[in-house]
Design an enzyme around this catalytic site. Sequence first.
Site, PDB file in Angstrom:
ATOM      1  N   CYS A  72       0.910  -1.170  -0.082  1.00  0.00           N
ATOM      2  CA  CYS A  72       0.006  -0.067   0.045  1.00  0.00           C
ATOM      3  C   CYS A  72       0.809   1.239   0.011  1.00  0.00           C
ATOM      4  O   CYS A  72       1.733   1.663   0.922  1.00  0.00           O
ATOM      5  CB  CYS A  72      -0.713  -0.135   1.171  1.00  0.00           C
ATOM      6  SG  CYS A  72      -1.868   1.377   1.565  1.00  0.00           S
ATOM      7  N   CYS A  82       0.553   3.392   3.222  1.00  0.00           N
ATOM      8  CA  CYS A  82       1.176   2.489   4.527  1.00  0.00           C
ATOM      9  C   CYS A  82       2.708   2.811   4.381  1.00  0.00           C
ATOM     10  O   CYS A  82       3.350   3.246   5.294  1.00  0.00           O
ATOM     11  CB  CYS A  82       0.970   1.264   4.177  1.00  0.00           C
ATOM     12  SG  CYS A  82      -0.553   0.738   5.203  1.00  0.00           S
ATOM     13  N   HIS A 126      -4.437   0.698   8.526  1.00  0.00           N
ATOM     14  CA  HIS A 126      -4.974   0.745   7.222  1.00  0.00           C
ATOM     15  C   HIS A 126      -6.492   0.269   6.981  1.00  0.00           C
ATOM     16  O   HIS A 126      -6.641  -0.988   7.832  1.00  0.00           O
ATOM     17  CB  HIS A 126      -4.116  -0.367   6.321  1.00  0.00           C
ATOM     18  CG  HIS A 126      -4.551  -0.640   5.029  1.00  0.00           C
ATOM     19  ND1 HIS A 126      -3.940  -0.019   4.016  1.00  0.00           N
ATOM     20  CD2 HIS A 126      -5.753  -1.224   4.445  1.00  0.00           C
ATOM     21  CE1 HIS A 126      -4.356  -0.499   2.792  1.00  0.00           C
ATOM     22  NE2 HIS A 126      -5.549  -1.268   3.122  1.00  0.00           N
ATOM     23  N   ASN A 135     -13.243  10.617  -0.834  1.00  0.00           N
ATOM     24  CA  ASN A 135     -13.766  10.036  -2.186  1.00  0.00           C
ATOM     25  C   ASN A 135     -13.777   8.684  -1.749  1.00  0.00           C
ATOM     26  O   ASN A 135     -12.803   7.776  -1.312  1.00  0.00           O
ATOM     27  CB  ASN A 135     -12.682  10.188  -3.279  1.00  0.00           C
ATOM     28  CG  ASN A 135     -12.357  11.552  -3.657  1.00  0.00           C
ATOM     29  OD1 ASN A 135     -13.580  12.548  -3.753  1.00  0.00           O
ATOM     30  ND2 ASN A 135     -11.194  11.940  -3.820  1.00  0.00           N
ATOM     31  N   HIS A 158      -7.966   8.069   3.548  1.00  0.00           N
ATOM     32  CA  HIS A 158      -7.299   9.588   3.813  1.00  0.00           C
ATOM     33  C   HIS A 158      -8.522  10.758   3.585  1.00  0.00           C
ATOM     34  O   HIS A 158      -9.540  10.518   2.720  1.00  0.00           O
ATOM     35  CB  HIS A 158      -6.188   9.683   2.641  1.00  0.00           C
ATOM     36  CG  HIS A 158      -6.696   9.536   1.264  1.00  0.00           C
ATOM     37  ND1 HIS A 158      -6.684   8.151   0.746  1.00  0.00           N
ATOM     38  CD2 HIS A 158      -6.968  10.360   0.265  1.00  0.00           C
ATOM     39  CE1 HIS A 158      -7.122   8.327  -0.461  1.00  0.00           C
ATOM     40  NE2 HIS A 158      -7.256   9.507  -0.942  1.00  0.00           N
ATOM     41  N   HIS A 187      -9.053  14.740   2.439  1.00  0.00           N
ATOM     42  CA  HIS A 187      -8.650  15.622   1.601  1.00  0.00           C
ATOM     43  C   HIS A 187      -8.813  17.096   2.425  1.00  0.00           C
ATOM     44  O   HIS A 187      -9.997  17.233   2.888  1.00  0.00           O
ATOM     45  CB  HIS A 187      -9.054  15.935   0.385  1.00  0.00           C
ATOM     46  CG  HIS A 187      -8.727  14.561  -0.533  1.00  0.00           C
ATOM     47  ND1 HIS A 187      -7.489  14.828  -1.649  1.00  0.00           N
ATOM     48  CD2 HIS A 187      -9.116  13.398  -0.631  1.00  0.00           C
ATOM     49  CE1 HIS A 187      -7.745  13.627  -2.351  1.00  0.00           C
ATOM     50  NE2 HIS A 187      -8.571  12.817  -1.711  1.00  0.00           N
TER      51      HIS A 187
HETATM   52  P1  5GP Z   1      -8.200   9.773  -3.864  1.00  0.00           P
HETATM   53  O1  5GP Z   1      -8.031   9.882  -5.510  1.00  0.00           O
HETATM   54  O2  5GP Z   1      -7.823   8.497  -3.531  1.00  0.00           O
HETATM   55  O3  5GP Z   1      -9.087  10.333  -3.019  1.00  0.00           O
HETATM   56  O4  5GP Z   1      -6.612  10.835  -3.194  1.00  0.00           O
HETATM   57  C1  5GP Z   1      -5.705  10.169  -3.583  1.00  0.00           C
HETATM   58  C2  5GP Z   1      -4.599  11.464  -3.671  1.00  0.00           C
HETATM   59  O5  5GP Z   1      -3.211  10.753  -3.466  1.00  0.00           O
HETATM   60  C3  5GP Z   1      -4.632  12.222  -4.990  1.00  0.00           C
HETATM   61  O6  5GP Z   1      -5.069  13.496  -4.892  1.00  0.00           O
HETATM   62  C4  5GP Z   1      -3.279  12.105  -5.519  1.00  0.00           C
HETATM   63  O7  5GP Z   1      -2.746  13.377  -6.213  1.00  0.00           O
HETATM   64  C5  5GP Z   1      -2.470  11.924  -4.290  1.00  0.00           C
HETATM   65  N1  5GP Z   1      -1.066  10.932  -4.238  1.00  0.00           N
HETATM   66  C6  5GP Z   1      -0.987  10.075  -5.124  1.00  0.00           C
HETATM   67  N2  5GP Z   1       0.120   9.392  -5.049  1.00  0.00           N
HETATM   68  C7  5GP Z   1       0.969  10.352  -4.045  1.00  0.00           C
HETATM   69  C8  5GP Z   1       2.101  10.441  -3.507  1.00  0.00           C
HETATM   70  O8  5GP Z   1       3.035   9.575  -3.856  1.00  0.00           O
HETATM   71  N3  5GP Z   1       2.376  11.460  -2.697  1.00  0.00           N
HETATM   72  C9  5GP Z   1       1.687  12.265  -2.496  1.00  0.00           C
HETATM   73  N4  5GP Z   1       1.902  13.226  -1.587  1.00  0.00           N
HETATM   74  N5  5GP Z   1       0.315  12.382  -3.060  1.00  0.00           N
HETATM   75  C10 5GP Z   1       0.009  11.500  -3.548  1.00  0.00           C
HETATM   76 ZN    ZN Z   2      -2.529   1.104   3.676  1.00  0.00          ZN
END
Ligand code: 5GP
Ligand code: ZN
Length: 122
Positions: free
Chosen positions: A8, A11, A47, A86, A99, A101
């Site tokens: 992950c 993680c 997790h 999301n 997570h 935002h």
């Molecule tokens: P989701 O789309 O799952 O709601 O949010 C995942 C978020 O993680 C996205 O906004 C994406 O830009 C961010 N993200 C993906 N990979 C990484 C990473 O390696 N580092 C950081 N800091 N953010 C990431």
């Molecule tokens: Zn995880």
Amino acid sequence: MPSQRDDCLFCSIVREGNYVRQEKGFVAIKDINPQAPVHLLVIPERHVDTFRDIGEFPAREMKRMLEFVAETAREAGLTDYKVQVNVGPSAGQTVFHLHWHILGTIPHSDAIDHVQTAVVEL
Ligand code: 5GP
Ligand code: ZN
């Protein structure tokens, strides 16, 4: 440490990431692809794949996680902001570790307003 997954991304970020804020059980990082002037992610160490599994958090840890979200926003200088989760691919979830935002814009500081006022008065 609570449950972790070797495969992950979040993680591993929790284990060795570049945090803007951290306390036992939670970290905050800057989103790599920001969708707002301030775009932070709060990630619990525990997790769980999605918000659907929120019941896996003990009540006390859940409360602390929400407080950590609010404190992170405040320390980032935000008063007004969005908190977004999301849930599932068709809702935009791309990382399957819960997570939060935090999306916002830092308002002009008093110092900047003061300087602008002074310029007008001159
Ligand atoms: P989701 O789309 O799952 O709601 O949010 C995942 C978020 O993680 C996205 O906004 C994406 O830009 C961010 N993200 C993906 N990979 C990484 C990473 O390696 N580092 C950081 N800091 N953010 C990431
Ligand atoms: Zn995880």
